[in-house]
Scaffold this motif. Structure first.
Motif, mmCIF file in Angstrom:
data_model
loop_
_atom_site.group_PDB
_atom_site.id
_atom_site.type_symbol
_atom_site.label_atom_id
_atom_site.label_comp_id
_atom_site.label_asym_id
_atom_site.label_seq_id
_atom_site.Cartn_x
_atom_site.Cartn_y
_atom_site.Cartn_z
ATOM 1 N N UNK A 35 -10.350 16.576 -30.461
ATOM 2 C CA UNK A 35 -9.703 16.038 -31.653
ATOM 3 C C UNK A 35 -8.637 17.014 -32.154
ATOM 4 N N UNK A 36 -9.004 18.288 -32.224
ATOM 5 C CA UNK A 36 -8.057 19.302 -32.708
ATOM 6 C C UNK A 36 -6.815 19.350 -31.824
ATOM 7 N N UNK A 37 -6.996 19.287 -30.504
ATOM 8 C CA UNK A 37 -5.855 19.310 -29.583
ATOM 9 C C UNK A 37 -4.958 18.098 -29.790
ATOM 10 N N UNK A 38 -5.558 16.921 -29.897
ATOM 11 C CA UNK A 38 -4.772 15.699 -30.085
ATOM 12 C C UNK A 38 -4.058 15.699 -31.434
ATOM 13 N N UNK A 39 -4.753 16.155 -32.464
ATOM 14 C CA UNK A 39 -4.162 16.206 -33.796
ATOM 15 C C UNK A 39 -2.993 17.185 -33.827
ATOM 16 N N UNK A 40 -3.163 18.330 -33.186
ATOM 17 C CA UNK A 40 -2.078 19.313 -33.105
ATOM 18 C C UNK A 40 -0.870 18.721 -32.391
ATOM 19 N N UNK A 41 -1.116 18.017 -31.297
ATOM 20 C CA UNK A 41 -0.020 17.414 -30.541
ATOM 21 C C UNK A 41 0.740 16.402 -31.403
ATOM 22 N N UNK A 42 0.010 15.569 -32.151
ATOM 23 C CA UNK A 42 0.656 14.591 -33.031
ATOM 24 C C UNK A 42 1.444 15.258 -34.158
ATOM 25 N N UNK A 43 0.974 16.420 -34.587
ATOM 26 C CA UNK A 43 1.622 17.128 -35.691
ATOM 27 C C UNK A 43 2.713 18.078 -35.207
ATOM 28 N N UNK A 44 2.942 18.132 -33.906
ATOM 29 C CA UNK A 44 3.980 19.013 -33.374
ATOM 30 C C UNK A 44 3.597 20.477 -33.379
ATOM 31 N N UNK A 45 2.295 20.744 -33.213
ATOM 32 C CA UNK A 45 1.814 22.126 -33.165
ATOM 33 C C UNK A 45 1.316 22.438 -31.767
ATOM 34 N N UNK A 46 1.483 23.680 -31.351
ATOM 35 C CA UNK A 46 0.970 24.110 -30.066
ATOM 36 C C UNK A 46 0.383 25.513 -30.226
ATOM 37 N N UNK A 47 -0.724 25.761 -29.543
ATOM 38 C CA UNK A 47 -1.378 27.069 -29.595
ATOM 39 C C UNK A 47 -0.748 27.993 -28.559
ATOM 40 N N UNK A 48 -0.590 29.235 -28.946
ATOM 41 C CA UNK A 48 -0.040 30.241 -28.036
ATOM 42 C C UNK A 48 -0.840 31.520 -28.197
ATOM 43 N N UNK A 49 -0.886 32.292 -27.118
ATOM 44 C CA UNK A 49 -1.596 33.572 -27.157
ATOM 45 C C UNK A 49 -0.618 34.668 -26.779
ATOM 46 N N UNK A 50 -0.528 35.677 -27.615
ATOM 47 C CA UNK A 50 0.352 36.815 -27.404
ATOM 48 C C UNK A 50 -0.518 38.032 -27.125
#
Length: 183
Positions: free
Chosen positions: A102-117
């Protein structure tokens, strides 16, 4: 545990129940809260999820326990009904997978992406902000950045955005140089 494709279907169903972006965020927050509470193990006591999926207790008793927990947590009514539905279908053991999907799909709909630095040493805040801004320009999305430290990198940074890895570490550059000198 349930198969990933089934968790995606349940997550998609909950996502479709959200009429607004704000409601989508509330649903995500509530299902994540339920998973955090239900997965807690205390000193030789089973977690709530373990009890709910156990055949050792009659279904009506497990349902009553779930209803009480949902009432006490004061979750959104739709999320509570959804979790009861998941329980009735015998899929409550997959609640954490559903919440993750759900979190992944919601992020995608909201234009958010997770990144690791990942860097060899902790980076100053302004450097992290510059990297985040550059990633946002490159992807056109809002970056949710997680920072980590790995001394083995020696220097430089490695950034992973989704499945794409940008490796600017000294360790990799030295490895590439070693390979080219051997060849």
């Amino acid at each position: 545990m349930i198969p990933g494709s089934l968790a995606r279907r349940y997550a998609r169903a909950l996502l479709q129940l959200a009429d607004t972006p704000i409601q989508r965020e509330i649903f995500g927050r509530d299902i994540a809260s339920f998973v955090r509470v239900a997965a807690v193990n205390e000193l030789d006591k089973p977690s709530l999820l373990t009890v709910l999926e156990s055949g050792a207790y009659p279904v009506p008793e497990r349902r009553a326990v779930l209803q009480k927990v949902l009432e006490r947590m004061s979750l959104d009514a739709t999320v509570s009904k959804f979790l009861l539905f998941v329980f009735e279908r015998g899929r409550i053991s997959g609640a954490s997978q559903i919440a993750r999907q759900y979190a992944e799909m919601s992020d995608a709909l909201s234009g958010r992406v997770h990144a690791k630095l990942t860097s060899a040493r902790p980076l100053p805040t302004d450097a992290v902000n510059k990297i985040k801004a550059a990633l946002e320009r490159a992807t056109g999305k809002t970056i949710l950045l997680e920072s980590a430290v790995d001394p083995e990198l020696i220097g430089g940074v490695v950034t992973q955005v989704g499945s794409v890895v940008y490796d600017g570490s000294l360790k990799t550059q030295l490895g590439n140089l070693r390979t080219s000198l051997r060849g």
